[in-house]
Write an enzyme that holds these catalytic residues in place. Structure first.
Site, PDB file in Angstrom:
ATOM      1  N   SER A  95       0.849  -1.189   0.000  1.00 10.03           N
ATOM      2  CA  SER A  95       0.000   0.000   0.000  1.00 10.03           C
ATOM      3  C   SER A  95       0.882   1.235   0.000  1.00 10.03           C
ATOM      4  O   SER A  95       1.999   1.214   0.529  1.00 10.03           O
ATOM      5  CB  SER A  95      -0.899   0.025   1.248  1.00 10.03           C
ATOM      6  OG  SER A  95      -1.571   1.267   1.371  1.00 10.03           O
TER       7      SER A  95
ATOM      8  N   TYR B  30      -1.546   0.121  10.707  1.00 13.17           N
ATOM      9  CA  TYR B  30      -1.795  -0.339   9.334  1.00 13.17           C
ATOM     10  C   TYR B  30      -0.644   0.079   8.424  1.00 13.17           C
ATOM     11  O   TYR B  30      -0.092  -0.745   7.685  1.00 13.17           O
ATOM     12  CB  TYR B  30      -3.111   0.217   8.795  1.00 13.17           C
ATOM     13  CG  TYR B  30      -3.284  -0.101   7.324  1.00 13.17           C
ATOM     14  CD1 TYR B  30      -3.505  -1.407   6.913  1.00 13.17           C
ATOM     15  CD2 TYR B  30      -3.177   0.889   6.348  1.00 13.17           C
ATOM     16  CE1 TYR B  30      -3.627  -1.722   5.560  1.00 13.17           C
ATOM     17  CE2 TYR B  30      -3.295   0.583   4.999  1.00 13.17           C
ATOM     18  CZ  TYR B  30      -3.521  -0.723   4.611  1.00 13.17           C
ATOM     19  OH  TYR B  30      -3.623  -1.027   3.274  1.00 13.17           O
TER      20      TYR B  30
END
Length: 250
Positions: A134, A147
């Site tokens: 990501s 995250y």
């Protein structure tokens, strides 16, 4: 090719499975939700092989992989897609159990399945590991805390795999998507608040799972001597923000 896609029951995983099946490849799709995998098999046919297990369960993962026919235990491609984000609170207001769930899925699960499958790929001197990272692993934002840290791990783990696998024909790529709609990502992040999840993509022409699937398929179609270390993908509507500055009250 024989391809395993983790987290195939939704989002990127489903789109990636479809893309490979459409090209005539065999896909082993993993996920926790058997009913979702069964529905995907009904759609895609016998070239899609559902394999239901929880990637955070080390023994369960090993048992599931061992249950595959011997002919399917050596893969051409492993797409480590399973992952999630929970919450957008700042670190001081976060829930440790949710942090642990992200670590267990995004880090431990990815390492576990990679370590179980890698020896046979090395023995065959053939294979491709594609990790779905990501942009959050590169660019911090408030509420991204654990995250983002897990996705930074995915990026560095991918690079270190490349270092370990020098001298073999194996390839490794980290694909790093930015803002993408059409997945369950924000619904999970906001704990089932669908309206809040939809607002993330309001009035934005975001990237879609099919865009990432096309990139993953393209990677596997490159010549064997070509390794793409990482691909960062954002929608045209997304770019970089200035660094935050907290000014003192005058």
């Amino acid at each position: 090719m024989q391809v395993m896609v983790t987290g195939a029951s939704a989002g990127f995983g489903t789109a990636i499975a479809r893309a490979f099946i459409e090209k005539g490849h065999t896909v082993i799709g993993t996920g926790r939700r058997q009913e979702k995998l069964d529905a995907l098999q009904a759609e895609l046919g016998d070239n899609f092989i559902p394999l239901s297990f929880d990637i955070t369960d080390v023994k369960g993962t090993e048992q599931a992989l061992q249950s595959l026919p011997e002919a399917l235990q050596t893969l051409d491609v492993l797409v480590n897609n399973a992952g999630l984000a929970i919450g957008l609170e700042t670190a001081d207001k976060s829930d440790m159990s949710e942090w642990q769930q992200m670590i267990d899925t995004n880090i431990t699960g990815l390492c576990n399945i990679t370590q179980l499958l890698l020896p046979k790929m090395v023995a065959a001197n053939s294979g491709y590991i594609i990790n779905i990272g990501s942009t959050a692993g590169t660019y911090p934002y408030a509420g991204g805390n654990v995250y983002g840290a897990t996705k930074a791990f995915v990026r560095q783990f991918s690079l270190n795999l490349r270092a370990d696998l020098i001298g073999t024909a194996l390839r490794v790529t980290n694909v790093e998507p930015g803002l993408c709609e059409g997945t369950e990502f924000s619904n999970v992040r906001f704990r089932g608040d669908d309206e809040r999840a939809q607002n993330v993509y309001k009035d934005v022409d975001a990237i879609r799972p099919e865009d990432i699937a096309n990139i993953v398929l393209w990677l596997t179609e490159q010549p064997k001597h070509v390794n793409i270390n990482a691909i960062e993908v954002m929608p045209t509507a997304q770019s970089f923000a200035p660094l935050h500055v907290q000014r003192q009250a005058s």
